[in-house]
Design an enzyme around this catalytic site. Sequence first.
Site, mmCIF file in Angstrom:
data_model
loop_
_atom_site.group_PDB
_atom_site.id
_atom_site.type_symbol
_atom_site.label_atom_id
_atom_site.label_comp_id
_atom_site.label_asym_id
_atom_site.label_seq_id
_atom_site.Cartn_x
_atom_site.Cartn_y
_atom_site.Cartn_z
ATOM 1 C CE LYS A 83 -4.449 -0.107 2.304
ATOM 2 N NZ LYS A 83 -5.073 -0.012 3.619
HETATM 3 C C1 E4P Z 1 -8.470 0.693 3.483
HETATM 4 O O1 E4P Z 1 -7.660 -0.015 2.916
HETATM 5 C C2 E4P Z 1 -8.228 1.338 4.793
HETATM 6 O O2 E4P Z 1 -7.432 0.514 5.594
HETATM 7 C C3 E4P Z 1 -9.469 1.576 5.585
HETATM 8 O O3 E4P Z 1 -10.604 1.144 4.895
HETATM 9 C C4 E4P Z 1 -9.586 2.910 6.241
HETATM 10 O O4 E4P Z 1 -10.845 2.997 6.837
HETATM 11 P P1 E4P Z 1 -11.219 3.999 8.016
HETATM 12 O O5 E4P Z 1 -11.653 5.292 7.399
HETATM 13 O O6 E4P Z 1 -12.353 3.320 8.726
HETATM 14 O O7 E4P Z 1 -10.004 4.156 8.877
#
Ligand code: E4P
Length: 221
Positions: A83
């Site tokens: 990522k």
């Molecule tokens: C996606 O890959 C992220 O890890 C995640 O969905 C972030 O979500 P949040 O806004 O609930 O922290």
Amino acid sequence: MKLFLDTANLAQIKRLNQMGVVDGVTTNPTLVAKEPGEFEEIVSAICREVKGDVSAEVVSTNFEGMVAEAKRLSTIAANVVVKVPMIPEGLRATKAISQAGIRVNMTLVFSANQGLLAAKAGASFISPFIGRLDDIGQRGMEVVEDLVKIRDNYHLKAEVLVGSIRHPQHVLEAAKAGADIATMPPEVMEKMMQHPLTDAGLKRFLEDWEKAKKAKASITV
Ligand code: E4P
């Protein structure tokens, strides 16, 4: 549509994976920080549990750091996806990392234009964060709808991975919009299983079964 879990909690991943409904996992620094143990060990354990893609995020914000981290993370397991944040250095790193044969999930995407750039740079996954957009009064699903349209218009190879999902309705809307993947907290996947009429229906079936059994037993006595 593929369903991913957005967590680094191995126990929750195992529970849901046993049901055959988990296609992959996404993590981020916040989620990993909640779990005990070393980052790479946590990712490695998740990769052993889940056969599908497992996203692990870099924490560097410069090109060299991101590329070095990506190379290291990719050695953890074959199903690791790196990522990378949607910043200019992240695009540059995505180009280099993807050219090195490592798949990239471009994260922190909040507009369709950012997603378009991510795909162009070579990302295999584009992650729009819909809940965080909803939080600031913008309809997050609109970004997903736009990205799906762009993906189809230009036959992009990048998959639209909907993140920041807060409730089952988000999953349903993402599926109807044609997103490739929805990643959700385990609690959301648990809620997707629930329906009060299922519980009431099962209760009644079992009660009727018991009643009939007793009635038949009293006739034969
Ligand atoms: C996606 O890959 C992220 O890890 C995640 O969905 C972030 O979500 P949040 O806004 O609930 O922290």
